[in-house]
Every structure is written in C-alpha cells, then in structure tokens.
Design an enzyme around this catalytic site. Sequence first.
Site, short mmCIF file in Angstrom:
data_model
loop_
_atom_site.label_atom_id
_atom_site.label_comp_id
_atom_site.label_asym_id
_atom_site.label_seq_id
_atom_site.Cartn_x
_atom_site.Cartn_y
_atom_site.Cartn_z
N ASP A 196 0.81 -1.22 0.00
CA ASP A 196 0.00 0.00 0.00
C ASP A 196 0.84 1.27 0.00
OD1 ASP A 196 -2.29 -1.43 -0.05
OD2 ASP A 196 -2.77 -1.24 2.06
N ASP A 205 -13.02 26.65 -40.50
CA ASP A 205 -12.53 25.42 -39.88
C ASP A 205 -13.50 24.91 -38.82
OD1 ASP A 205 -10.25 25.09 -41.34
OD2 ASP A 205 -9.01 26.31 -40.02
N GLY A 216 -8.11 13.44 -36.99
CA GLY A 216 -8.99 12.40 -37.52
C GLY A 216 -9.37 12.69 -38.96
N LEU A 217 -9.66 13.97 -39.26
CA LEU A 217 -10.00 14.35 -40.63
C LEU A 217 -8.80 14.12 -41.55
CD1 LEU A 217 -11.89 15.63 -42.68
CD2 LEU A 217 -11.09 17.89 -41.91
#
Length: 537
Positions: free
Chosen positions: A36, A292, A428-429
């Site tokens: 721990d 954009d 991603g684009l």
Amino acid sequence: MRLAYWIYEGTAHHGIGRIANSLKGVHAVFHAPLGDDYVNVIHTMLERTPNFPRATTSVVTGRDLAQGTNRLPDTLRQVEERFKPELIIVSASCSTTLLQENLQLIVGNANIDTEVFIYEVNPFRVQETEAAEGLFTALVKKYAEKQDLTEEPSINIIGPASLGFHVRSDVTSLRRMMATLGVKINVVAPYSAGLADLKKLPAAWLNVVPYQELGHGAAEHLEEKFGMSSMYDTPLGIQPTMKWLNELIEKLNAIGAKNGKSSNLKMPPLTAFSFDGMSAPSGVPWFTHSADMESFSMKRAFVFGDATRTVAMVKFLRDELGMEICGAGTYLHKHAAWVREQLAGYLPDDLIVTEEFQEIAKRIEADMPDLVCGTQMERHSCRKVDVPCMVTSAPTHIENHLLGYYPMLGFDGADVIADRVYTTSKLGLEKHLIDFFGDAGLEYEEEQQEKVAEPALATAGETAGQATEAATAPATPGAPLTGEPVWAADGEAMLKKIPFFVRKKAKLNTETFAKENGYATITAEVVRLTKESLGGG
C-alpha cells in the site's frame, strides 16, 4: 475483482495523501503493508514539482503481527527528526484497518513533540474524492480562526489540490483574472497552503470554490462559523467566465458596502484580460465562426469524467462550439444528482453513472461519436475503436501533467480547450483524407490485421472455386443466418471507402443486415443495400 482492472477513483488513503502533499509543513504517515505504499510512487511519477511527496509508509509485516510489535511509533519519531513538520497526519490503509488497532494509543507511545492528527475513515466505504474532501474540511475546522477582513477586496481559492487535473494552471488563470480586477488572493488551499494560511481563511471577503469534488465542506463551514460568502460556479468557457466575473464583482462590492470597506470594482474592458492588453481575451468567439470550426457544428460528442468537468465540458461543447451531445456520464455516484440537475435539457438520454470502464467502452463503441472527452481510460478505449479522444478529467497519466501553461478555467482555459478539440478532431480528418486520396508516400500506420477475408476460407469444406463464385455472384437474400457472413473482396474495398471514424459502425450495421436477410457473403452490393435500408442515398 474490480481491483484487477482500471478504476476511476483511488483509495481513501490516496485521497489523504493528496491533501497532505498539498499542504506545506504537513506530513502523512500511513500505517500500511508494503503493497500500500504506492501513494509515494504516484506522486513522484506524476507531480511535476522538485519536492518529494510529503508522505511516509510505516510498513506492517507478517512478522510484526506475529510478534505483536508495531513500527508506527518509530516511524513517527523518524519523520519528526527528518522532516520537522508542523503536523503529522496518521491514517491506516484498507488492509491495516482490518486489524482494528487503537491508533490513538499507538501514537501516544511515540512521545513526539509534533502535533499528530489521526484521520480515521472507512476505506471500504469511502474512496479518494470523499476522503480528500473529509480531511481538508476537518483541517479547516481545526485551524481556521476569526480574522478581520482585509482592507482591499480579496478572495480565497478553495479546492485546488495535489494531482488535480491542470489545477496549477487553473490557479494561474484565476490569479491573472483577479489581478486584472484588482482583487487580492488571500489564500489558495489546500494547494501550496500552510497551517498559518488555513488560520487566516476567514480574512477574505469571499470564497471561490471552482470544483464540485473538493472544497465545498470547507466553504460551508466558513459560511456557518464566520459568515463568509462563497461562489461555487466553475468559470470554464467564455459565457460561464463572463457570468462568473460579473457575479464576483457584484458580491465583492456588496460585501464591502456591508462591512464599511471601500470597494468600487468594475468590469474592465475585455482586452484587459488578454496577455498583451490590446486584443480579445479569447479567440473562441470568432474562431467558432471560422470555416474550420463551422465543420464541427452538430458533430457528435460523448463526455465522461468527474462531476465538475463532465458538466462544464458538456456545456462548453454544446453552447460554445455547437456540437451535439450524444451522451454523458460520471463515475462519482455521490455527485450524480448534482450533475443531472446541471445538465437538464442537455442530454438525449439518462446520465450514465458507473465506476466500470467497460460500460463506457461499450457505449462509445455503440455510438461511435465524433469526439470523446473523458479520462485516460476512455483514451485507451477510444484507441481500440479509432475514435478521437481528448482527456479532460482525472484519472490521468503523466502526459496530462505538463510543465507548460494549460488551464481549463477562464478565458485562457477556453482557448486551450478549443485548441484541443480542434487538433484532436482535425487529426482524424487528416487520416480520413489520407485514406481517401492515398498517403503520397507517407508511412501512415494501417490496420494490417484487417486483411481482406480470403474467399477460400469462407466456410468449412467449401472449395476455393465455390467461394470465389459466391463472392462474385449477385447478392441474393435467403433465410436469416445463424453464423457470421463472410466479406468478399469488393465488399471490403467499399468498406474502406467509408470514413474511418464511422467505418466500424458501418461494418456492424452491414453484418447485421446480412445476417437478418440471409446474405452469406457480403459483397459491394450488400453494402449498398445496407446503406439504402438505413436511409442512405
């Protein structure tokens, strides 16, 4: 078995360690077995400070238990001699709590001069957030004393703590805005505060509590005992920040008039909040109307995290970026009612309240949103299904504890979040464009495992000629399938033309359509029929 997987909240003694590591002159001693002692490791790895964690583990071993010995008194003496703290906080971990030892008696045997505060909490019912809130509230109750108000308008910033999500930058952002208004910072607590700072908390005119998870109990105590006023809103986003600043000015002027103090605060020109003093404090308002960002309008977003960030991010994404919220949730059950109240009218269905990351992973895979704002768990889950994800809430990893200035709050924070949304989705684009037009020689990672299914392996016992014939023959429906359909080469080729961020969902829809309508082989024609059945052109 839950501990074998990721968990969103740490243990109670992890929360205690966060408070101890936040306060100057305070040291935590954990009465715990060797396994721990991870609190020190977490702080050492993630906290970007030159100081060692203010925590020590007094290790309990099997031999100690067998011999009836206890190392805690010796550990306390060593901590006093080495660190010379003003206060030592003693707490048992979940493992040693089972021993039901009298910590008060054990601590008394140490015979040290340093004040010791024993914080006992049930670690099987209380987790990190609640333990941290409880300890900080207890310390404020113990040390806060009656004070004369400062002559000039001042505030306490209550809630930032060690290992908090971007809290160091958040504090800087709040300090910048207060300096622009001419408001003094009395105390920031628990982050970087000492016990003397806790004593002078009541000297401030107003408490600012930007986080739902930490600071409410302390602020409520200061209200009840010293008559202080508090603000609990989170200034995340342009609209919430403007509202927050106006309310702050109004409250401080009212408190000054009530107490005979000179206060004539006014909202300065917005350019005063910018870095150069001449331009707009944030680029978000005009940026959202640019070409954009117009493409983000009505994109679907899913949000998951703690209470504060879930509420704030849902409102920011919808109200300021125009995105559609397809779902949201939190892992904090005790704050779920507040989150539901705050997000009334924002969500298409019920708020998700769960501590199981697998549930969220399944929801993301089913919805396939355009953007996910979540924790590091969602980042891992999204990577598997190729969904853009930005981390906006704890729990986090080392890449979210940065040296630079990346606030979430205020005008500066709005720019940071908008940039993150834009770059996360923009990449991603970019990948889709590369998929569509070719990589032009770029070494872009392709999913090599998704090979085109060989017709020869379509079904057991089927010859290569039969499989090839099935792949090229016109698609004909039949009885619903009990097995899985096979993808033909032309079907796979058409599937790859679908943007990657909806490709997985399109594949699932096509396979479902094929099974329901008896198409054993999925050809390009079956893909087109699926699209038509779903209303596509």
